[in-house]
Design a protein around this motif. Structure first.
Motif, PDB file in Angstrom:
ATOM      1  N   PHE A  36      83.042  47.191  20.623  1.00 20.61           N
ATOM      2  CA  PHE A  36      83.077  46.562  19.387  1.00 20.61           C
ATOM      3  C   PHE A  36      83.693  46.741  18.637  1.00 20.61           C
ATOM      4  O   PHE A  36      84.469  47.744  19.166  1.00 20.61           O
ATOM      5  CB  PHE A  36      81.508  46.866  19.130  1.00 20.61           C
ATOM      6  N   LYS A  38      80.248  51.445  18.631  1.00 18.17           N
ATOM      7  CA  LYS A  38      79.142  52.053  18.763  1.00 18.17           C
ATOM      8  C   LYS A  38      78.679  53.355  19.440  1.00 18.17           C
ATOM      9  O   LYS A  38      77.776  52.968  21.290  1.00 18.17           O
ATOM     10  CB  LYS A  38      78.035  50.665  18.618  1.00 18.17           C
ATOM     11  N   LEU A  82      76.334  56.119  21.127  1.00 23.99           N
ATOM     12  CA  LEU A  82      75.112  56.929  20.783  1.00 23.99           C
ATOM     13  C   LEU A  82      75.397  57.911  20.753  1.00 23.99           C
ATOM     14  O   LEU A  82      75.508  58.557  20.914  1.00 23.99           O
ATOM     15  CB  LEU A  82      74.377  56.178  22.218  1.00 23.99           C
ATOM     16  N   ARG A 111      73.684  60.130  19.508  1.00 27.54           N
ATOM     17  CA  ARG A 111      73.176  61.679  19.295  1.00 27.54           C
ATOM     18  C   ARG A 111      72.378  62.223  21.136  1.00 27.54           C
ATOM     19  O   ARG A 111      71.318  62.000  20.985  1.00 27.54           O
ATOM     20  CB  ARG A 111      72.099  61.780  18.326  1.00 27.54           C
ATOM     21  N   LEU A 112      73.206  61.101  21.617  1.00 23.07           N
ATOM     22  CA  LEU A 112      72.985  61.326  22.959  1.00 23.07           C
ATOM     23  C   LEU A 112      74.270  61.789  23.171  1.00 23.07           C
ATOM     24  O   LEU A 112      75.235  61.954  23.026  1.00 23.07           O
ATOM     25  CB  LEU A 112      72.560  59.986  23.361  1.00 23.07           C
ATOM     26  N   ARG A 144      75.164  57.167  31.357  1.00 16.63           N
ATOM     27  CA  ARG A 144      74.460  56.573  32.766  1.00 16.63           C
ATOM     28  C   ARG A 144      73.914  55.559  31.918  1.00 16.63           C
ATOM     29  O   ARG A 144      73.443  54.733  33.026  1.00 16.63           O
ATOM     30  CB  ARG A 144      73.278  58.078  32.706  1.00 16.63           C
ATOM     31  N   LEU A 145      73.598  55.094  30.697  1.00 11.49           N
ATOM     32  CA  LEU A 145      72.672  54.147  29.885  1.00 11.49           C
ATOM     33  C   LEU A 145      73.217  52.683  30.683  1.00 11.49           C
ATOM     34  O   LEU A 145      72.958  52.299  30.704  1.00 11.49           O
ATOM     35  CB  LEU A 145      73.023  54.366  28.528  1.00 11.49           C
ATOM     36  N   GLY A 146      75.273  53.047  30.773  1.00 10.99           N
ATOM     37  CA  GLY A 146      75.192  52.115  31.327  1.00 10.99           C
ATOM     38  C   GLY A 146      75.280  51.527  32.892  1.00 10.99           C
ATOM     39  O   GLY A 146      75.165  50.595  33.064  1.00 10.99           O
ATOM     40  N   ALA A 147      74.463  52.225  33.688  1.00 14.92           N
ATOM     41  CA  ALA A 147      74.547  51.937  34.750  1.00 14.92           C
ATOM     42  C   ALA A 147      72.742  50.425  35.001  1.00 14.92           C
ATOM     43  O   ALA A 147      71.543  50.516  33.983  1.00 14.92           O
ATOM     44  CB  ALA A 147      73.692  52.682  35.601  1.00 14.92           C
ATOM     45  N   PHE A 158      77.959  65.972  22.679  1.00 15.10           N
ATOM     46  CA  PHE A 158      76.525  64.557  21.446  1.00 15.10           C
ATOM     47  C   PHE A 158      78.583  63.825  21.714  1.00 15.10           C
ATOM     48  O   PHE A 158      79.577  64.142  21.211  1.00 15.10           O
ATOM     49  CB  PHE A 158      76.459  64.966  20.093  1.00 15.10           C
ATOM     50  N   ARG A 189      81.833  53.520  29.431  1.00 14.59           N
ATOM     51  CA  ARG A 189      80.249  53.133  29.300  1.00 14.59           C
ATOM     52  C   ARG A 189      80.546  51.728  29.575  1.00 14.59           C
ATOM     53  O   ARG A 189      79.389  51.211  30.722  1.00 14.59           O
ATOM     54  CB  ARG A 189      80.051  53.581  27.985  1.00 14.59           C
ATOM     55  N   ALA A 190      81.028  50.586  28.937  1.00 12.29           N
ATOM     56  CA  ALA A 190      81.197  49.478  29.336  1.00 12.29           C
ATOM     57  C   ALA A 190      81.414  49.480  31.390  1.00 12.29           C
ATOM     58  O   ALA A 190      80.791  48.298  31.466  1.00 12.29           O
ATOM     59  CB  ALA A 190      82.223  48.341  28.848  1.00 12.29           C
ATOM     60  N   ARG A 215      65.644  57.308  28.057  1.00 12.26           N
ATOM     61  CA  ARG A 215      66.867  57.034  27.640  1.00 12.26           C
ATOM     62  C   ARG A 215      67.240  55.823  27.095  1.00 12.26           C
ATOM     63  O   ARG A 215      67.899  56.089  25.479  1.00 12.26           O
ATOM     64  CB  ARG A 215      67.851  57.727  28.562  1.00 12.26           C
ATOM     65  N   GLU A 255      69.603  55.187  18.205  1.00 10.81           N
ATOM     66  CA  GLU A 255      70.907  54.534  17.846  1.00 10.81           C
ATOM     67  C   GLU A 255      71.902  54.043  17.115  1.00 10.81           C
ATOM     68  O   GLU A 255      72.139  53.656  15.548  1.00 10.81           O
ATOM     69  CB  GLU A 255      72.077  55.586  19.174  1.00 10.81           C
ATOM     70  N   ASP A 256      71.318  52.393  18.212  1.00  8.19           N
ATOM     71  CA  ASP A 256      72.331  51.551  18.038  1.00  8.19           C
ATOM     72  C   ASP A 256      72.007  50.411  19.345  1.00  8.19           C
ATOM     73  O   ASP A 256      71.851  50.721  20.086  1.00  8.19           O
ATOM     74  CB  ASP A 256      73.547  52.018  18.514  1.00  8.19           C
ATOM     75  N   LEU A 269      74.825  46.816  26.963  1.00 13.45           N
ATOM     76  CA  LEU A 269      74.920  46.936  28.189  1.00 13.45           C
ATOM     77  C   LEU A 269      73.652  46.995  29.114  1.00 13.45           C
ATOM     78  O   LEU A 269      73.237  47.318  29.963  1.00 13.45           O
ATOM     79  CB  LEU A 269      74.431  48.595  27.987  1.00 13.45           C
TER      80      LEU A 269
END
Lengths: 428, 310, 328
Positions: free
Chosen positions: B113, B117, B119, B121-122, B129-132, B176, B192-193, C182, C189-190, C197
Motif C-alpha cells: 500500500f 500498513k 500491523l 501492535r503485532l 508469519r501472518l503472510g504465510a 512491535f 511480508r508480501a 494472530r 490493526e488493519d 495477505l
C-alpha cells in the motif's frame, strides 16, 4: 447560530403566551384517558365506563369542564371503554356510531382513547357515511401528522449529532443526555423557580448552549488535543452518558413530571387531524429553527466553514479556517438545539431522566439513514424515521413501533450503507 | 550482490521487450496479467478507463502518470480492493474480475500500500508469519490444539527469519511493528508480501516517504524480486528510480493508458510530455483553456480525496 | 455502620454471581473488541436470547432443561449471523450503531405485550431452573466460612459459573496464541493489510462474533439459573456498557482481563454501596438520601469509564505499549 436559536425560541414564547390554558396535575403511571370536544369546545358530564376485557368493571367517570376524563389503570392489558351515548348533549353523536373502544394499556404510559363527536344529523338528513375505509385514512392522516411532529424533534437533536460527527469524527452516545439536559433545565427553571415555561425554555436553551461550549472547551477539545482515537472517544462518550444520566436521576428523581403550563390542551380539529395548539406552535418553532440552521449552514461564513470542516478537516485547516473555533461553535449550537428538542419533547410527552436516552437510537437512525456526517441528510433521515415510527402503528402494535424503525435502519445499512444523501465512498 | 544472475534475468526481460512497438496496449510475448476495458467511475468522474494492457512475466514494469491519473484506483481494481464498474482481467489465464481481495492474494498477486500498513501492535515476526498461506492453525478448531500447527509454525518462522535477515530486519524481530521507522515499515511490508510467495508483486509507491539512505537498499530488493523469478508491477513518481530499475513503463493519464515503452525513451514520448505538462504547454493558454485546466485539476484533486478517504 | 456486613458482601462480590455472569459477557466482548476490534454494542442481546431460549423452551414448550440450553446456544449463534451478515462489512462506528439497535429490538420484542404469551412481557419468565438444581451435587446446608458463606444453590451456580469462566479463558488463551488469534489481532490493526495477505477477513470477523457471542451468552444462562428468572430489562444496553467498562478496567486483549475487571467492578460497586448507605443511615452524609446511593454508584461507573479511557486506557494492570484499543 445560537443567537438565531434564541431569537426563535423567544418568538415561540410570544406566540404561546397568547394562549392561556389551565395547568393540569401530573398523570399517574398508567391510565386510560381522553378529551371530548365538539366543534372545538369541551363537552362535560359525559359518562365513560371502563371495564376489563372480560367485562369486570374498573371505573366509571364523567368528563370534566375541560372535556377530559381519566381512569387510572393498575394492570397493563386490554380494556373496554364505553361512552354512554345517552349522556351526550342532545345535538351530538359519536362519529361512526360505535360507542365502544378496546384499547391496550402499556406499562407506564397513559393511553388516549378517542371518541370523535359530530353534530347529530337532523331528521331525515343522511349522516355522511364514515365507513372503515375513511376511518383508516383519517387515522393515517393523524399518524402522519404525529410522525412529522416526532420527526422534527428527532431532526433537531440529529442536526447537532451529525455536525459533531462530521467535524470531529465522534459518535456521541451522550447526545441523548443533551436532549434530557435541555428538558430538565427548563423544568428546573419552570417548576421550582416558578417561571413560565416560555422564558424557562429560552433560559434552558441558552444554558445548554453554554454547557455544550464548556463540554468542548474543557473536555472534548482537550481529548482531541491528547490525540484520543475516535473509538476511544466513542467509549468515553458512553461514560459521559452514564454519568449524566445518573446525575439526572439523583437530582431529578425517577418519576415522570410535566411542565407547569400547557399540560392538557383542548384539541383543534383541522380536517382529519386533531392537534393541540402547543403541538402546532412547537412544530412551527422546530421548522423555523431547522430552516434557520440550514440557512446558516448554507449562507453564513461560519456555516460554510462548518461544512468545509465536516468535509475535510485537514483541508479546511490548511485553507485558513480555525477548525477548533468552528467545532466549538458547533458544540454550542448543537447543545442548544438538542436542548430545544428536549423542551419540545417534554411539552409533547412527559419529562423523565431517560427521555433522551430513549430518543438516542432514533436520532442515530435518522442520522445514519440520511448519511453520517451530512447535516441535511440527518434532517431528512430524521423526518422519515419519525413518520415511519408513527405511521407504522397502523399495522403494528404501538409498543413495537421503534422496533420497526430500528429494523429499517439495519436494512438501509444493508443496501445503501452511505445513507440517502451520503456520498458514495467506501465505508466498509 | 547478485551481479551475474542479475544480468541474466535483466537481459532476458529486456530481450522480451526489444522488438515491441511503443504503443499503449501492446501485446507482450508472455503476459502474466492481461487487462481489458476496466472502468471505474466516482459519481461523474471517470477515475479509470483502461482499454487493454498486458504485463510481461519475469519483468519489472513501472506504472507512472501525473497525480490523479488513476494509478492507485487501477491497482485497487486489479487486487479486488474496489469493484470495477465494468471490465475483465486475467492473471495467469485465470479470470480475476469480481474476485475478492483475499482470493486475489491467494492466487499469487500480492500488493503493498501507498500508506504502509504495518500491523503496529503485532511484533515484526508476527507480521511476517501472518503472510504465510495455508496455515493449519488459522482454522478455528485446529487452533485449539497447538500440536496440530506447531510443526508448520516452526517452518514458517524459519522462512520468516530468512526473509528478515535478507531485509536486515532480523535485529527487530521481537519489536512491535509500530516502533519501526517509515523506511523499515516499507521493508517489512515488502518482506511480508513475500511470505505469501506471490508470482506478481504489486508495489504502490514503494519509495514514498523513505529516506534516501534506505532508497538504494529498497531498490536492490525490488530488483531482487525479479532475480527470484517474480514479476513486479509498481507505481512510482520518482523518475530516477523508474529509469534505474524498470524494464518497461506504462503511462497512465486521466484514467487511461496513453503510452508504453522502455524507460530510457518513454520520457521523450510526446504523449507523455503532454500528459505531464498539458497538451499546449508550449503555446500560451487562452482564458477558456485555463479554466478547463483548473477544472481538470479540481477533478483530479477530488478523485484523490475520494481515494484517500477510503 | 455495620462493618461486618459491608466486609462480607464486598468479599462475596469478588466471586459472586454478578461477577460471574458479567465476566462471561465481558470475555465475549474482549474477543470482539479487544482482539478483533469489533465494536459490538449488542452483547446484551446474546445474553438475552440465551436466557430466553432456555426459559421459553422449558416453561412454554415444556422440554427438558438440556434442550433449553441447546436452544439458547443455537439462538446465540443465529443472532451472530443475523448481526454479522449485514454489519461486518461496515465501518466500526456503523457496526456500533447497528448492534446497539439490534439489541434494543431484541429487548423490545421480549418485553412486548404482543408476545406476552411467549416471553412473558416485562415480567419475563420464571420457573425453568428446576432441571439445573436437580443435579446439584451439594447437599442442603451452608458452605464456606465467615465472611464467605453460601447456601447449596449458590454453591452450585458459582461452581458451574467459575468452571465456565475457566473453560472460556482456556479457549481464549489457546486461540489467541495460535495463528487464528494472530489473524484476529491483525484485523484489529488493519483489515486491508490482512486481506492483501490472502485471509478472508469477513469469515474471521464472523467467527469472532460467534465465539464472543456464544461465550458471552453463557452469562445469560448463569443469570437465569441463579435468579430463577429472566426479565427483558436486565438485558438492556447498560449491561453491555458495564461489560465494556469491565473489559477496559481489567485490560483489553488480555486473557484474564475481563475476569479481573468483573471482580474489581463488583467489589467496588458493592463496597461503595455499603459505605455510602452506612454513611447516610448513620447521618455522616446528609446531602444524599438512601435512594440516591444506587444511582450514585452508576454515576461513578460513568466517571470511572471516562477516567480509565483518558488516563489508563490499557486497564489497571495493562502495559501501555501493548495497549490494544487504539487511537485509530
Amino acid at each position: 447560530m445560537r443567537r438565531a436559536v434564541i431569537a426563535f425560541t423567544a418568538f415561540l414564547g410570544g406566540l404561546i403566551l397568547l394562549l392561556t390554558v389551565p395547568a393540569h396535575a401530573a398523570a399517574p403511571e398508567q391510565s386510560l384517558r381522553g378529551t371530548l370536544t365538539f366543534q372545538g369546545q369541551p363537552v362535560n358530564g359525559v359518562k365513560i365506563v371502563v371495564t376489563t376485557e372480560s367485562g369486570q368493571p374498573v371505573q366509571e367517570v364523567t368528563s370534566n369542564a375541560q372535556g377530559t376524563w381519566e381512569v387510572p389503570i393498575e394492570e397493563p392489558g386490554q380494556y373496554k371503554v364505553t361512552l354512554d351515548a345517552a349522556t351526550l348533549p342532545q345535538n351530538m353523536a359519536i362519529r361512526g356510531g360505535n360507542n365502544q373502544r378496546a384499547p391496550t394499556v402499556y406499562e407506564g404510559n397513559p393511553t388516549t382513547v378517542l371518541f370523535a363527536l359530530q353534530a347529530k344529523a337532523a331528521d331525515g338528513a343522511a349522516t355522511p357515511d364514515e365507513g372503515g375505509g375513511s376511518a383508516f385514512w383519517q387515522r393515517a392522516a393523524q399518524l402522519t401528522f404525529e410522525g412529522f411532529n416526532l420527526g422534527l424533534i428527532i431532526a433537531l437533536a440529529a442536526l447537532g449529532l451529525s455536525l459533531i460527527y462530521g467535524t470531529t469524527g465522534l459518535t456521541n452516545f451522550a447526545h441523548g443526555e443533551l436532549v434530557t439536559l435541555g428538558a430538565l433545565l427548563a423544568y428546573l427553571v419552570n417548576v421550582p423557580f416558578g417561571l413560565h415555561i416560555i422564558p424557562a425554555a429560552v433560559i434552558a436553551v441558552m444554558l445548554a448552549g453554554g454547557i455544550g461550549y464548556a463540554q468542548d472547551r474543557f473536555f472534548w477539545g482537550q481529548l482531541r488535543r491528547r490525540g484520543t482515537g475516535i473509538i476511544a472517544a466513542m467509549i468515553v462518550s458512553i461514560g459521559v452518558a452514564l454519568f449524566m444520566r445518573y446525575l439526572f436521576l439523583i437530582l431529578f428523581g425517577g418519576e415522570t413530571q410535566a411542565y407547569a403550563q400547557y399540560n392538557a390542551q383542548a384539541g383543534l380539529q383541522l380536517g382529519p387531524i386533531s392537534a393541540t395548539p402547543k403541538n402546532l406552535i412547537s412544530m412551527g418553532i422546530e421548522l423555523i429553527v431547522l430552516i434557520a440552521v440550514g440557512f446558516a449552514l448554507l449562507r453564513t461564513r461560519t456555516g460554510k466553514a462548518a461544512r468545509a470542516v465536516a468535509d475535510n478537516p485537514a483541508l479546511a485547516a490548511s485553507s485558513g479556517i480555525n477548525v477548533d473555533r468552528i467545532i466549538r461553535i458547533i458544540w454550542t449550537g448543537g447543545g442548544a438545539i438538542a436542548a430545544l428538542a428536549g423542551v419540545m419533547l417534554g411539552l409533547s410527552q412527559n419529562l423523565k431522566f431517560t427521555m433522551g436516552q430513549e430518543l438516542l437510537l432514533l436520532i442515530f437512525a435518522g442520522v445514519t439513514l440520511g448519511g453520517l456526517g451530512t447535516a441535511f441528510g440527518a434532517l431528512i433521515g430524521s423526518i422519515i424515521v419519525g413518520l415511519f415510527i408513527q405511521v407504522s402503528t397502523l399495522w403494528i402494535p404501538p409498543e413495537l413501533k421503534n422496533v420497526g424503525a430500528l429494523a429499517v435502519l439495519i436494512l438501509v445499512l444493508l443496501f445503501r450503507p452511505q445513507g440517502i444523501l451520503g456520498r458514495r465512498e467506501r465505508i466498509g | 550482490m547478485h551481479a551475474e544472475t542479475a544480468t541474466d534475468r535483466k537481459a532476458a526481460a529486456l530481450a522480451a521487450f526489444k522488438d515491441l512497438p511503443h504503443e499503449p496496449g501492446v501485446a507482450k510475448p508472455d503476459p502474466i496479467l492481461v487487462v481489458d476495458n476496466v472502468v471505474r467511475r466516482f459519481g461523474g468522474l471517470t477515475a479509470v478507463d483502461v482499454g487493454h494492457v498486458e504485463v510481461q512475466r519475469g519483468s519489472i514494469t513501472a506504472l507512472i502518470g501525473p497525480n490523479g491519473a488513476g494509478k492507485t484506483t487501477f491497482f485497487n481494481q486489479l487486487t479486488g480492493f474496489d469493484t470495477a464498474d465494468s471490465g475483465e482481467w486475467t492473471f495467469n489465464g485465470r479470470k480475476m474480475n469480481g474476485v475478492p481481495a483475499h482470493k486475489v492474494a491467494r492466487a499469487g498477486m500480492v500488493r503493498t500500500f501507498q500508506l504502509t500498513k504495518a500491523l503496529s501492535r503485532l511484533t515484526v515476526l508476527e507480521n511476517m508469519r501472518l503472510g504465510a498461506q495455508g496455515q493449519k492453525g488459522e482454522n478455528f478448531w485446529r487452533a485449539l490444539i497447538p500440536g496440530s500447527w506447531r510443526g508448520q509454525e516452526d517452518r514458517i518462522t524459519a522462512r520468516a527469519d530468512e526473509l528478515l535477515a535478507r531485509f536486515k530486519l532480523d535485529a527487530k524481530r521481537e519489536d512491535f511493528a509500530g516502533s519501526l521507522s517509515g523506511g523499515q515499515r516499507k521493508l517489512l511490508e515488502m518482506a511480508r508480501a513475500l511470505m505469501v510467495e506471490p508470482e506478481l508483486v504489486m508495489l504502490d509507491e514503494p519509495m514514498a516517504g523513505v529516506n534516501p539512505a534506505l532508497t538504494q537498499s529498497l531498490l536492490g530488493h525490488v530488483k531482487d524480486l525479479r532475480e527470484q523469478g517474480m514479476s513486479v508491477l509498481f507505481v512510482e513518481h520518482d523518475m530516477d528510480m523508474v529509469r534505474d530499475i524498470s524494464d518497461w513503463v506504462i503511462v497512465m493519464a486521466q484514467g487511461a493508458v496513453i503510452a508504453e515503452g522502455p524507460p530510457d525513451t518513454i520520457m521523450s514520448d510526446q504523449r507523455v510530455i503532454d500528459a505531464y505538462l498539458g497538451a499546449h504547454h508550449d503555446a500560451p493558454l487562452s482564458e477558456s483553456e485555463l479554466e478547463e485546466q483548473l477544472h481538470e485539476a479540481e477533478d483530479a484533486l477530488e478523485a484523490e480525496i475520494q481515494e484517500e478517504s477510503k | 455502620m455495620n462493618w461486618d456486613i459491608i466486609l462480607s458482601t464486598t468479599l462475596k462480590a469478588a466471586i459472586g454471581v454478578e461477577t460471574v455472569w458479567y465476566a462471561l459477557a465481558a470475555i465475549g466482548i474482549n474477543i470482539h473488541f479487544g482482539y478483533t476490534g469489533l465494536l459490538n454494542f449488542g452483547q446484551s442481546a446474546f445474553l438475552a436470547v440465551a436466557g430466553y431460549g432456555l426459559a421459553v423452551t422449558v416453561t412454554v414448550i415444556g422440554l427438558p432443561f438440556w434442550i433449553g440450553i441447546g436452544v439458547g446456544l443455537v439462538a446465540a449463534v443465529l443472532l451472530a449471523f443475523l448481526l454479522g451478515i449485514p454489519t461486518l462489512r461496515l465501518r466500526a462506528d456503523y457496526l456500533a450503531i447497528v448492534t446497539i439497535a439490534a439489541a434494543e429490538i431484541v429487548r423490545l420484542i421480549f418485553r412486548s405485550v404482543e408476545f406476552k404469551s411467549v416471553f412473558g412481557g416485562s415480567d419475563g419468565r420464571r420457573g425453568f431452573s428446576q432441571g439445573f438444581y436437580e443435579i446439584n451435587p451439594y447437599a442442603e446446608g451452608t458452605y464456606g466460612f465467615w465472611p464467605l458463606s453460601f447456601n447449596e444453590r449458590e454453591m452450585w451456580v458459582l461452581t458451574v459459573g467459575w468452571v465456565l469462566i475457566a473453560i472460556a479463558c482456556l479457549i481464549v488463551f489457546l486461540l489467541m496464541k495460535s495463528p487464528w488469534g494472530r489473524v484476529l489481532k491483525a484485523i484489529r490493526e488493519d483489515e486491508d493489510a490482512v486481506r492483501s495477505l490472502g485471509k478472508n477477513v469477513f469469515s474471521y470477523k464472523m467467527q469472532s462474533l460467534i465465539l464472543g457471542g456464544v461465550l458471552g451468552c453463557l452469562g445469560g444462562f448463569v443469570y437465569g439459573l441463579a435468579t430463577g428468572s429472566v426479565q427483558p430489562d436486565i438485558f438492556g444496553t447498560e449491561t453491555t456498557f458495564f461489560a465494556y467498562t469491565i473489559v477496559i478496567l481489567g485490560g483489553a486483549a488480555r486473557v484474564f482481563g475481563p475476569v479481573v475487571g468483573a471482580s474489581i467492578f463488583w467489589v467496588l460497586l458493592v463496597l461503595v454501596n455499603g459505605l455510602l448507605s452506612g454513611a447516610v443511615q448513620s447521618g455522616v452524609i446528609t446531602f444524599m438520601d438512601i435512594t440516591q446511593v444506587g444511582p450514585f454508584r452508576f454515576l461513578l461507573v460513568g466517571l470511572g469509564l471516562i477516567l480509565l479511557l483518558v488516563y489508563r486506557p490499557q486497564g489497571i494492570f495493562g502495559d501501555k505499549r501493548e495497549l490494544a484499543i487504539n487511537a485509530r
